[in-house]
Scaffold this motif. Structure first.
Motif, short mmCIF file in Angstrom:
data_model
loop_
_atom_site.label_atom_id
_atom_site.label_comp_id
_atom_site.label_asym_id
_atom_site.label_seq_id
_atom_site.Cartn_x
_atom_site.Cartn_y
_atom_site.Cartn_z
N LYS A 278 82.53 10.34 82.58
CA LYS A 278 82.18 11.64 81.83
C LYS A 278 80.92 11.19 80.89
O LYS A 278 80.78 9.85 80.56
CB LYS A 278 82.97 12.39 80.88
CG LYS A 278 83.48 11.21 79.81
CD LYS A 278 84.64 11.88 78.88
CE LYS A 278 84.92 11.17 77.65
NZ LYS A 278 86.12 11.98 76.70
N GLY A 279 80.10 11.99 80.46
CA GLY A 279 78.91 11.59 79.66
C GLY A 279 77.93 11.28 80.25
O GLY A 279 77.58 11.03 81.42
N MET A 280 76.98 10.64 79.32
CA MET A 280 75.55 10.16 79.88
C MET A 280 75.43 8.44 79.34
O MET A 280 75.93 8.35 78.33
CB MET A 280 74.37 10.81 79.81
CG MET A 280 74.23 12.28 80.26
SD MET A 280 74.11 12.26 81.80
CE MET A 280 72.45 11.67 81.87
N CYS A 291 81.59 -0.16 69.82
CA CYS A 291 81.67 0.01 71.36
C CYS A 291 80.69 1.10 71.64
O CYS A 291 81.02 2.13 71.59
CB CYS A 291 83.09 0.07 71.73
SG CYS A 291 83.04 -0.02 73.63
N LYS A 292 79.74 0.40 72.59
CA LYS A 292 78.64 1.30 73.14
C LYS A 292 79.26 2.34 74.13
O LYS A 292 78.63 3.29 74.54
CB LYS A 292 77.66 0.60 73.92
CG LYS A 292 77.20 -0.69 73.00
CD LYS A 292 76.76 -0.08 71.40
CE LYS A 292 76.50 -1.02 70.49
NZ LYS A 292 76.57 -0.81 69.08
N PHE A 293 80.49 1.76 74.87
CA PHE A 293 81.08 2.67 75.91
C PHE A 293 82.12 3.68 75.31
O PHE A 293 82.62 4.69 76.00
CB PHE A 293 81.79 1.99 77.09
CG PHE A 293 82.22 2.68 78.05
CD1 PHE A 293 81.34 3.41 79.01
CD2 PHE A 293 83.60 2.78 78.31
CE1 PHE A 293 81.96 4.19 80.01
CE2 PHE A 293 84.15 3.37 79.52
CZ PHE A 293 83.17 4.19 80.33
N ALA A 294 82.43 3.65 73.86
CA ALA A 294 83.39 4.48 73.37
C ALA A 294 83.18 6.03 73.52
O ALA A 294 84.34 6.58 73.72
CB ALA A 294 83.64 4.01 71.87
N PRO A 295 81.88 6.50 73.52
CA PRO A 295 81.86 8.03 73.48
C PRO A 295 82.15 8.55 75.02
O PRO A 295 82.36 9.65 75.07
CB PRO A 295 80.54 8.24 73.15
CG PRO A 295 79.95 7.11 72.28
CD PRO A 295 80.71 5.91 73.00
N ARG A 296 82.30 7.38 75.94
CA ARG A 296 82.48 8.01 77.28
C ARG A 296 84.04 7.55 77.66
O ARG A 296 84.47 7.76 78.93
CB ARG A 296 81.49 7.53 78.40
CG ARG A 296 80.15 7.86 77.86
CD ARG A 296 79.23 7.27 78.75
NE ARG A 296 79.10 7.75 80.22
CZ ARG A 296 78.57 7.26 81.17
NH1 ARG A 296 77.82 6.11 81.22
NH2 ARG A 296 78.66 8.11 82.42
N CYS A 297 84.73 6.71 76.91
CA CYS A 297 85.84 6.10 77.37
C CYS A 297 87.39 6.92 76.95
O CYS A 297 87.45 7.22 75.88
CB CYS A 297 85.94 4.75 76.75
SG CYS A 297 87.34 3.64 77.17
#
Length: 334
Positions: A278-280, A291-297
Motif C-alpha cells: 500500500k501507499g507510495m 523507519c522510512k517504510f513505517a507509513p506503508r508497513c
C-alpha cells in the motif's frame, strides 16, 4: 580540511595513514569502506582517540566530522583509497580499479567516435602502452564479450550497433583493466530476454575468470536469484535487508522484501488479485521520521518512530526493522 602528512600511494583496508588537519593534529585513517566514508581516529591531547569520519573520501578537500553525528555505522569492503590530493589522484581509481556499466550504453559510448578510438583511449588513460598494444587489448575484450568480427566492429560507430551489441561494447570497456569492482546499473533492462540472458551469462563468466567483484543494481528479482551470491534490498536509499541471495528470497524477513516477493504473479490462479504494497515510495527530499517504510508497513507501531539500525539477524543476515518476520509462513497482510 585534511591533507596527507606524506604523499601517499594506495592504502589497504585496515592500514593507518597519517594525515594532518588544519590545526596541525595528526589523524590516523583506518579504512573501513563499503561504498561509505572512511573512518578516522583523531588523537585527543595525546591520550584518547575520538572517532570521526571522512565525509566523501573520494572528493577533495577532506572534511572530518564526529562519528556520533553519522546516523549509520560503517562496514568494511576491500577497496583502496588514493591519498594524494587533486582530481588527477582519482584517475588510478576511476575506470581502472572501479568500473561502471550504465543502463544506457550511450552514456558510455561517444556517438561521434569510432569504437577503436574510444577503447584505445580508455586503455592508454591508465596504462603506458603503444597504440598497437591498446588496439590488441581492445580486440581481445570484444572477443571476450562475444562480439564476432572484432576488427570490423572496432572500425564502426555506436549507431551502427544494435542495443545488445552496444551494451557488450560497454561491458568490454569496463573489463579492459580487469578492475577490482564493477558497478552495473540495470545494464540489461532495455534488452530483450534472449540478449539479457546471454549478457548475464557472459558477465558471470568474465567476473569468475578475472576475479572481479560485481555489484548489480536491478529491480528484477529473477535476475538477482540467478546472478548474485548476496542480496541487499534497499528502500528510500537505505539497505533494509541483506544476506545470501537464496535465503533472502526464500525467507524474506523485512516487510518490504516480503511485499516485493509476494507481488510477483507466480503461482497465482487466473483472475486472482495481485498482492500490493500500500501507499507510495516517499520522496527522498521529504522522508518520514523514524523507519522510512513505517507509513506503508502493516506491522508498524510506536516503536517505528525511531529509526532502526542495520543489525545482525542470525547467521550471515542483516535487517533494519523493529518487527521483522520470524519465518516464511507469515505474510505481508498478517
Amino acid at each position: 580540511a585534511c591533507v596527507p602528512r606524506e604523499a601517499g600511494g594506495l592504502a589497504d583496508v585496515g592500514q593507518s595513514i597519517d594525515l594532518v588537519d588544519d590545526g596541525g593534529r595528526i589523524i590516523l585513517v583506518r579504512q573501513a569502506l563499503e561504498l561509505s566514508p572512511a573512518v578516522l581516529e583523531v588523537p585527543n591531547d595525546g591520550r584518547e582517540r575520538q572517532d570521526v569520519v571522512l565525509a566523501h573520501p573520494l572528493e577533495r578537500p577532506w572534511h572530518a566530522v564526529r562519528l556520533d553525528e553519522v546516523p549509520q555505522p560503517l562496514t568494511a569492503l576491500e577497496l583502496r583509497l588514493q591519498l594524494a590530493g587533486g582530481e588527477a589522484a582519482l584517475r588510478p581509481l576511476r575506470g581502472k580499479r572501479i568500473a561502471m556499466i550504465f543502463q544506457d550504453p550511450m552514456m558510455t559510448l561517444n556517438p561521434v567516435l569510432r569504437i577503436d578510438t574510444q577503447m584505445i583511449e580508455t586503455v592508454r588513460a591508465h596504462d603506458r602502452v603503444t597504440k598497437a598494444e591498446a588496439l590488441r587489448r581492445s580486440r581481445e575484450a570484444l572477443v571476450q564479450v562475444g562480439i564476432s568480427s572484432p576488427d570490423e566492429r572496432l572500425q564502426g560507430y555506436p549507431h551502427q550497433f544494435s542495443g545488445g551489441m552496444r551494451q557488450r561494447v560497454a561491458i568490454a570497456i569496463a573489463l579492459l583493466h580487469k578492475p577490482d569492482l564493477i558497478i552495473a546499473d540495470e545494464p540489461t533492462t532495455a534488452l530483450d530476454v534472449t540478449i539479457q540472458a546471454q549478457i548475464l551469462s557472459e558477465v558471470q563468466a568474465l567476473c569468475t575468470q578475472s576475479g572481479t567483484a560485481l555489484i548489480w543494481i536491478t529491480h528484477d528479482l529473477a535476475v538477482v536469484s540467478g546472478l548474485a551470491d548476496r542480496l541487499a534490498v534497499m528502500y528510500a536509499g537505505r539497505i533494509i535487508e541483506e544476506g545470501p541471495t537464496a535465503e533472502v528470497i526464500s525467507n524474506p524477513r523485512h516487510p518490504y522484501t516480503r511485499g516485493l516477493i509476494d507481488s510477483v504473479p507466480q503461482g497465482k490462479r487466473h483472475g486472482a488479485m495481485l498482492t500490493q504494497i500500500k501507499g507510495m515510495t516517499p520522496s527522498l527530499l521529504n522522508l518520514p521520521e523514524g523507519c522510512k517504510f513505517a507509513p506503508r508497513c502493516p506491522r508498524a507501531d510506536a516503536a517505528c518512530q525511531v529509526e532502526p539500525s542495520l543489525d545482525p539477524a542470525g547467521a550471515d543476515r542483516s535487517l533494519r526493522c523493529h518487527h521483522p518476520y520470524a519465518d516464511a509462513d507469515q505474510r505481508l497482510t498478517s
